[in-house]
Design a protein around this motif. Sequence first.
Motif, PDB file in Angstrom:
ATOM      1  N   HIS A 106       0.856  -1.181   0.000  1.00  8.13           N
ATOM      2  CA  HIS A 106       0.000   0.000   0.000  1.00  8.13           C
ATOM      3  C   HIS A 106       0.893   1.232   0.000  1.00  8.13           C
TER       4      HIS A 106
ATOM      5  N   HIS B 263       0.522   5.589   0.319  1.00  9.86           N
ATOM      6  CA  HIS B 263      -0.227   6.832   0.465  1.00  9.86           C
ATOM      7  C   HIS B 263       0.571   7.871  -0.306  1.00  9.86           C
TER       8      HIS B 263
ATOM      9  N   LEU C 236      -4.808   6.457  -1.608  1.00 11.89           N
ATOM     10  CA  LEU C 236      -4.218   5.287  -0.967  1.00 11.89           C
ATOM     11  C   LEU C 236      -4.386   4.144  -1.955  1.00 11.89           C
TER      12      LEU C 236
ATOM     13  N   HIS D 202      -3.408   0.220  -3.372  1.00 11.73           N
ATOM     14  CA  HIS D 202      -2.950  -1.142  -3.132  1.00 11.73           C
ATOM     15  C   HIS D 202      -2.462  -1.653  -4.481  1.00 11.73           C
TER      16      HIS D 202
ATOM     17  N   GLY E  95       4.300   7.446   0.470  1.00 10.74           N
ATOM     18  CA  GLY E  95       4.621   6.884   1.774  1.00 10.74           C
ATOM     19  C   GLY E  95       4.111   5.455   1.837  1.00 10.74           C
ATOM     20  N   SER E  96       4.996   4.512   2.166  1.00 12.88           N
ATOM     21  CA  SER E  96       4.555   3.125   2.225  1.00 12.88           C
ATOM     22  C   SER E  96       3.703   2.918   3.473  1.00 12.88           C
ATOM     23  N   CYS E  97       2.707   2.084   3.323  1.00 16.10           N
ATOM     24  CA  CYS E  97       1.776   1.802   4.412  1.00 16.10           C
ATOM     25  C   CYS E  97       1.696   0.295   4.587  1.00 16.10           C
TER      26      CYS E  97
ATOM     27  N   LEU F 104       3.626  -0.822  12.109  1.00 15.67           N
ATOM     28  CA  LEU F 104       4.372   0.426  12.207  1.00 15.67           C
ATOM     29  C   LEU F 104       5.870   0.139  12.130  1.00 15.67           C
TER      30      LEU F 104
END
Length: 142
Positions: free
Chosen positions: A22, A24, A72, A74, A121-123, A127
Amino acid sequence: MSPRWESTPAVRRGRSVVRTLHAHVVSVPQYRRKVFADAIFTRREEVAPKVCEDFGAELREFNSETGYVHPLVHYPPAVALSRLVGSLKGVFARRLRQGFPDHISRYLWGEHFWPPSHFPGSCGGALPAIVKEYIESQKRPG
């Protein structure tokens, strides 16, 4: 497939890979102009999912402010994220210029709708602090 495996839409399977990627992405219009209006938001709902589908990706969420867009996505590992984002930005700009030429020309002039930059930004599922802790907890051989 292993009996422990529970298929979820967030995890995609390929012939030799199980993945969940994913990103962002944040993009701003040229000169950081606040060009987006409600009618434009509606138009992006028609355009963005189709572009993602063409790449084998899925648009999970897409929101905007007057000066930013926040998709966002995928996406599969075979897709270069920069190409996907470039296509999203290009198709989106072309369709907006076709559908709202007067509105767009009030905020932007010249040929470019977007600057060449964007922020991906990788999601992942965890975390970074949790992943770092997990890696640190692994025992070294020997």
